[in-house]
Design a protein around this motif. Structure first.
Motif, PDB file in Angstrom:
ATOM      1  N   ALA A 161      36.234 154.445  15.238  1.00  0.00           N
ATOM      2  CA  ALA A 161      36.523 154.192  16.651  1.00  0.00           C
ATOM      3  C   ALA A 161      35.653 155.111  17.517  1.00  0.00           C
ATOM      4  O   ALA A 161      36.158 156.043  18.143  1.00  0.00           O
ATOM      5  CB  ALA A 161      38.002 154.424  16.934  1.00  0.00           C
ATOM      6  N   PRO A 162      34.343 154.868  17.546  1.00  0.00           N
ATOM      7  CA  PRO A 162      33.434 155.764  18.261  1.00  0.00           C
ATOM      8  C   PRO A 162      33.775 155.906  19.747  1.00  0.00           C
ATOM      9  O   PRO A 162      33.532 156.956  20.336  1.00  0.00           O
ATOM     10  CB  PRO A 162      32.057 155.146  18.061  1.00  0.00           C
ATOM     11  CG  PRO A 162      32.279 153.782  17.546  1.00  0.00           C
ATOM     12  CD  PRO A 162      33.642 153.746  16.940  1.00  0.00           C
ATOM     13  N   GLU A 163      34.374 154.878  20.330  1.00  0.00           N
ATOM     14  CA  GLU A 163      34.729 154.945  21.747  1.00  0.00           C
ATOM     15  C   GLU A 163      35.842 155.958  22.011  1.00  0.00           C
ATOM     16  O   GLU A 163      36.013 156.444  23.126  1.00  0.00           O
ATOM     17  CB  GLU A 163      35.136 153.566  22.278  1.00  0.00           C
ATOM     18  CG  GLU A 163      36.435 153.014  21.721  1.00  0.00           C
ATOM     19  CD  GLU A 163      36.361 152.436  20.308  1.00  0.00           C
ATOM     20  OE1 GLU A 163      37.420 152.101  19.768  1.00  0.00           O
ATOM     21  OE2 GLU A 163      35.255 152.339  19.734  1.00  0.00           O
ATOM     22  N   ALA A 164      36.610 156.328  20.993  1.00  0.00           N
ATOM     23  CA  ALA A 164      37.711 157.279  21.144  1.00  0.00           C
ATOM     24  C   ALA A 164      37.283 158.720  20.900  1.00  0.00           C
ATOM     25  O   ALA A 164      38.020 159.646  21.228  1.00  0.00           O
ATOM     26  CB  ALA A 164      38.837 156.923  20.176  1.00  0.00           C
ATOM     27  N   LEU A 165      36.086 158.919  20.352  1.00  0.00           N
ATOM     28  CA  LEU A 165      35.663 160.260  19.961  1.00  0.00           C
ATOM     29  C   LEU A 165      35.555 161.205  21.157  1.00  0.00           C
ATOM     30  O   LEU A 165      36.027 162.344  21.091  1.00  0.00           O
ATOM     31  CB  LEU A 165      34.333 160.203  19.208  1.00  0.00           C
ATOM     32  CG  LEU A 165      33.847 161.515  18.601  1.00  0.00           C
ATOM     33  CD1 LEU A 165      34.859 162.047  17.591  1.00  0.00           C
ATOM     34  CD2 LEU A 165      32.497 161.327  17.948  1.00  0.00           C
ATOM     35  N   GLY A 166      34.977 160.762  22.247  1.00  0.00           N
ATOM     36  CA  GLY A 166      34.799 161.626  23.418  1.00  0.00           C
ATOM     37  C   GLY A 166      36.116 162.131  23.976  1.00  0.00           C
ATOM     38  O   GLY A 166      36.270 163.323  24.268  1.00  0.00           O
ATOM     39  N   SER A 167      37.087 161.247  24.103  1.00  0.00           N
ATOM     40  CA  SER A 167      38.380 161.672  24.645  1.00  0.00           C
ATOM     41  C   SER A 167      39.118 162.580  23.665  1.00  0.00           C
ATOM     42  O   SER A 167      39.823 163.503  24.085  1.00  0.00           O
ATOM     43  CB  SER A 167      39.241 160.462  25.017  1.00  0.00           C
ATOM     44  OG  SER A 167      39.547 159.700  23.875  1.00  0.00           O
ATOM     45  N   LEU A 220      39.354 169.094   9.808  1.00  0.00           N
ATOM     46  CA  LEU A 220      39.134 168.636  11.176  1.00  0.00           C
ATOM     47  C   LEU A 220      37.784 167.950  11.302  1.00  0.00           C
ATOM     48  O   LEU A 220      37.676 166.880  11.912  1.00  0.00           O
ATOM     49  CB  LEU A 220      39.232 169.804  12.159  1.00  0.00           C
ATOM     50  CG  LEU A 220      38.965 169.455  13.622  1.00  0.00           C
ATOM     51  CD1 LEU A 220      39.944 168.399  14.131  1.00  0.00           C
ATOM     52  CD2 LEU A 220      39.030 170.712  14.484  1.00  0.00           C
ATOM     53  N   ALA A 221      36.756 168.535  10.725  1.00  0.00           N
ATOM     54  CA  ALA A 221      35.421 167.936  10.783  1.00  0.00           C
ATOM     55  C   ALA A 221      35.405 166.566  10.108  1.00  0.00           C
ATOM     56  O   ALA A 221      34.790 165.617  10.615  1.00  0.00           O
ATOM     57  CB  ALA A 221      34.392 168.854  10.136  1.00  0.00           C
ATOM     58  N   THR A 222      36.099 166.437   8.991  1.00  0.00           N
ATOM     59  CA  THR A 222      36.176 165.154   8.283  1.00  0.00           C
ATOM     60  C   THR A 222      36.902 164.116   9.124  1.00  0.00           C
ATOM     61  O   THR A 222      36.474 162.963   9.216  1.00  0.00           O
ATOM     62  CB  THR A 222      36.883 165.337   6.925  1.00  0.00           C
ATOM     63  OG1 THR A 222      36.164 166.298   6.161  1.00  0.00           O
ATOM     64  CG2 THR A 222      36.965 164.032   6.161  1.00  0.00           C
ATOM     65  N   GLU A 223      38.004 164.527   9.747  1.00  0.00           N
ATOM     66  CA  GLU A 223      38.751 163.600  10.608  1.00  0.00           C
ATOM     67  C   GLU A 223      37.898 163.135  11.783  1.00  0.00           C
ATOM     68  O   GLU A 223      37.899 161.952  12.136  1.00  0.00           O
ATOM     69  CB  GLU A 223      40.036 164.253  11.112  1.00  0.00           C
ATOM     70  CG  GLU A 223      41.076 164.496  10.034  1.00  0.00           C
ATOM     71  CD  GLU A 223      41.582 163.203   9.416  1.00  0.00           C
ATOM     72  OE1 GLU A 223      41.793 162.223  10.154  1.00  0.00           O
ATOM     73  OE2 GLU A 223      41.769 163.180   8.192  1.00  0.00           O
ATOM     74  N   LEU A 224      37.172 164.057  12.403  1.00  0.00           N
ATOM     75  CA  LEU A 224      36.308 163.676  13.532  1.00  0.00           C
ATOM     76  C   LEU A 224      35.193 162.731  13.072  1.00  0.00           C
ATOM     77  O   LEU A 224      34.851 161.778  13.782  1.00  0.00           O
ATOM     78  CB  LEU A 224      35.727 164.917  14.203  1.00  0.00           C
ATOM     79  CG  LEU A 224      36.727 165.771  14.974  1.00  0.00           C
ATOM     80  CD1 LEU A 224      36.073 167.068  15.425  1.00  0.00           C
ATOM     81  CD2 LEU A 224      37.297 165.010  16.158  1.00  0.00           C
ATOM     82  N   ALA A 225      34.637 162.975  11.894  1.00  0.00           N
ATOM     83  CA  ALA A 225      33.609 162.087  11.356  1.00  0.00           C
ATOM     84  C   ALA A 225      34.184 160.697  11.105  1.00  0.00           C
ATOM     85  O   ALA A 225      33.543 159.687  11.416  1.00  0.00           O
ATOM     86  CB  ALA A 225      33.025 162.666  10.068  1.00  0.00           C
ATOM     87  N   ASN A 226      35.405 160.637  10.572  1.00  0.00           N
ATOM     88  CA  ASN A 226      36.048 159.347  10.323  1.00  0.00           C
ATOM     89  C   ASN A 226      36.283 158.599  11.636  1.00  0.00           C
ATOM     90  O   ASN A 226      36.045 157.388  11.720  1.00  0.00           O
ATOM     91  CB  ASN A 226      37.375 159.532   9.593  1.00  0.00           C
ATOM     92  CG  ASN A 226      37.192 159.976   8.158  1.00  0.00           C
ATOM     93  OD1 ASN A 226      36.120 159.831   7.587  1.00  0.00           O
ATOM     94  ND2 ASN A 226      38.234 160.538   7.583  1.00  0.00           N
ATOM     95  N   ILE A 227      36.742 159.305  12.652  1.00  0.00           N
ATOM     96  CA  ILE A 227      36.989 158.666  13.946  1.00  0.00           C
ATOM     97  C   ILE A 227      35.684 158.166  14.550  1.00  0.00           C
ATOM     98  O   ILE A 227      35.630 157.078  15.121  1.00  0.00           O
ATOM     99  CB  ILE A 227      37.717 159.637  14.903  1.00  0.00           C
ATOM    100  CG1 ILE A 227      39.153 159.821  14.403  1.00  0.00           C
ATOM    101  CG2 ILE A 227      37.702 159.119  16.339  1.00  0.00           C
ATOM    102  CD1 ILE A 227      39.910 160.916  15.097  1.00  0.00           C
ATOM    103  N   SER A 228      34.617 158.966  14.399  1.00  0.00           N
ATOM    104  CA  SER A 228      33.330 158.541  14.960  1.00  0.00           C
ATOM    105  C   SER A 228      32.825 157.260  14.304  1.00  0.00           C
ATOM    106  O   SER A 228      32.136 156.467  14.935  1.00  0.00           O
ATOM    107  CB  SER A 228      32.285 159.646  14.841  1.00  0.00           C
ATOM    108  OG  SER A 228      31.868 159.814  13.500  1.00  0.00           O
ATOM    109  N   GLU A 229      33.191 157.043  13.050  1.00  0.00           N
ATOM    110  CA  GLU A 229      32.789 155.819  12.349  1.00  0.00           C
ATOM    111  C   GLU A 229      33.712 154.642  12.664  1.00  0.00           C
ATOM    112  O   GLU A 229      33.255 153.524  12.846  1.00  0.00           O
ATOM    113  CB  GLU A 229      32.778 156.062  10.839  1.00  0.00           C
ATOM    114  CG  GLU A 229      31.675 156.996  10.384  1.00  0.00           C
ATOM    115  CD  GLU A 229      31.744 157.300   8.902  1.00  0.00           C
ATOM    116  OE1 GLU A 229      32.546 156.668   8.177  1.00  0.00           O
ATOM    117  OE2 GLU A 229      30.984 158.184   8.466  1.00  0.00           O
TER     118      GLU A 229
END
Length: 65
Positions: free
Chosen positions: A19-25, A8-17
């Motif tokens: 599509a950073p605009e999608a991370l908050g939602s 999960l942490a890896t997936e969130l890190a990938n998303i932050s790189e």
């Protein structure tokens, strides 16, 4: 730490790189899902003392300092 936690942490890190605009939602969606799970768990009968401690706070048994 469990393997799923790392995934999960890896997936969130990938998303932050990527599509950073999608991370908050996405984090809000995960939090809402976890709250639903906690609410469902609190409705079930449990044996023994159960409690939730905010992250960063001391973990003590109720009634003990």
């Amino acid at each position: 730490m469990h393997v799923r936690d790392v995934h999960l942490a890896t997936e969130l890190a990938n998303i932050s790189e990527m599509a950073p605009e999608a991370l908050g939602s996405l984090i809000a969606e995960i939090a809402a899902c976890l709250l639903r799970i906690l609410s469902a768990l609190s409705l079930t009968t449990t044996v023994g003392a159960k409690w939730i401690v905010k992250h960063g706070g001391p973990v003590t048994e109720p009634g003990k300092a």
